[in-house]
Design a protein around this motif. Sequence first.
Motif, PDB file in Angstrom:
ATOM      1  N   UNK A 221       8.925 -30.321 -16.692  1.00  0.00           N
ATOM      2  CA  UNK A 221       7.902 -29.796 -15.779  1.00  0.00           C
ATOM      3  C   UNK A 221       8.484 -29.324 -14.457  1.00  0.00           C
ATOM      4  N   UNK A 222       9.596 -29.924 -14.004  1.00  0.00           N
ATOM      5  CA  UNK A 222      10.217 -29.546 -12.739  1.00  0.00           C
ATOM      6  C   UNK A 222      11.303 -28.480 -12.908  1.00  0.00           C
ATOM      7  N   UNK A 223      11.464 -27.992 -14.102  1.00  0.00           N
ATOM      8  CA  UNK A 223      12.474 -26.979 -14.414  1.00  0.00           C
ATOM      9  C   UNK A 223      11.857 -25.592 -14.222  1.00  0.00           C
ATOM     10  N   UNK A 224      12.508 -24.739 -13.419  1.00  0.00           N
ATOM     11  CA  UNK A 224      11.924 -23.415 -13.145  1.00  0.00           C
ATOM     12  C   UNK A 224      11.758 -22.588 -14.409  1.00  0.00           C
ATOM     13  N   UNK A 228       8.292 -21.095 -13.734  1.00  0.00           N
ATOM     14  CA  UNK A 228       8.427 -19.846 -12.968  1.00  0.00           C
ATOM     15  C   UNK A 228       8.617 -18.601 -13.841  1.00  0.00           C
ATOM     16  N   UNK A 229       8.248 -18.671 -15.084  1.00  0.00           N
ATOM     17  CA  UNK A 229       8.475 -17.518 -15.965  1.00  0.00           C
ATOM     18  C   UNK A 229       7.714 -16.279 -15.510  1.00  0.00           C
ATOM     19  N   UNK A 237      12.502 -12.784 -11.381  1.00  0.00           N
ATOM     20  CA  UNK A 237      13.815 -12.331 -11.804  1.00  0.00           C
ATOM     21  C   UNK A 237      14.868 -13.421 -11.770  1.00  0.00           C
ATOM     22  N   UNK A 238      14.581 -14.523 -11.052  1.00  0.00           N
ATOM     23  CA  UNK A 238      15.501 -15.661 -10.999  1.00  0.00           C
ATOM     24  C   UNK A 238      15.481 -16.466 -12.292  1.00  0.00           C
ATOM     25  N   UNK A 239      14.421 -16.313 -13.089  1.00  0.00           N
ATOM     26  CA  UNK A 239      14.218 -17.121 -14.288  1.00  0.00           C
ATOM     27  C   UNK A 239      14.381 -16.242 -15.519  1.00  0.00           C
ATOM     28  N   UNK A 244      10.977 -11.563 -20.632  1.00  0.00           N
ATOM     29  CA  UNK A 244      10.094 -12.372 -21.465  1.00  0.00           C
ATOM     30  C   UNK A 244      10.951 -13.246 -22.380  1.00  0.00           C
ATOM     31  N   UNK A 245      10.659 -14.533 -22.423  1.00  0.00           N
ATOM     32  CA  UNK A 245      11.515 -15.488 -23.139  1.00  0.00           C
ATOM     33  C   UNK A 245      11.668 -15.129 -24.618  1.00  0.00           C
TER      34      UNK A 245
END
Length: 328
Positions: A221-224, A228-229, A237-239, A244-245
């Motif tokens: 849950x604390x992972x961007x 942050x997707x 853009x940081x993620x 798109x994953x």
Amino acid sequence: MNYRKLGKTNFNISEIALGTWQVGGKWGSPFNDKTADELINTAIDNGVNFIDTADVYENGLSETAVGRVVRSRSERIYVGTKCGRFINPHSNEGYQPKVLQKFVEDSLKRTGLETLDLIQLHCPPNEVYYRPEIFELFDRLKEQGKIQNLGVSVEKVEEGLKAIEYPNVTTVQIIFNLFRQRPSELFFKEAQKKDIGIIARVPLASGLLTGLFDAKTTFGAQDHRHFNRNGAAFDKGETFSGIDYELGLKAVEALKALFPGVPNLAPIALQWILSFNEISCIIPGASKASHVESNLSVFDLPKLTPEKIAAMNAIYEKYIKPEVHQLW
């Protein structure tokens, strides 16, 4: 280890450096000093001589760990840190010379270093690039011996182009990887003309380019990479480089087919970046020492052939470019 010149800083730095956003352990877990020290020492033991950190990383604990280890070593280790993201709300109005000077002084205290080799504005709002008084501050800080060089970490190519108009900007840190190729067009050419050191950040697209993730991979849950997707907390853009994953996974499958039997694609993805002579160094992150060793195994591989590089670029052209190329 191989070394390259960091632009007009004239520092001779390791091609693979160390990014310390998660140096104290996995995203969302408490900061572990022992893990951080082991990780940083492993990097230095293997020839890494440039470490990138920021005041906001783990609320200052990353800077503290970097300074502690660097002071304990006999080698010349260059430290780059960043300032500005403690400004809340993170707006142009918050960027004031007095505020930024205090950030620099706080970083000096945390690291215990006499001077900062490189201080970088940390992805400031676009309006800041049009305020000469902000950039002039760092000339005064250099005269005072508090810093040696100024750099800027940017989100967009256009910000990088504006930043290097200021003669005291020596480096630009920019997202560049197989899935984020636009900087290699105009920006690299202009930066080279001005002897700007280019630091490639997010080189593995938040781990996507390791090839170790799939549709079932979950993030805390604390992972961007979980929250942050879509840019809920900061620039998306940081993620995963803003991709798109699911689309990214398709592109990675095509990449795996190019390199059958390779369990971890990270060294190949780093090698692709190093094929650009304009790059000074790459700052892959790590949350444990084995990640550092994996990143450094890039030097154990045979060089990528022009044919392999072309095939890798074709994957970008097919899957990624139509979706994100012009966004950053």
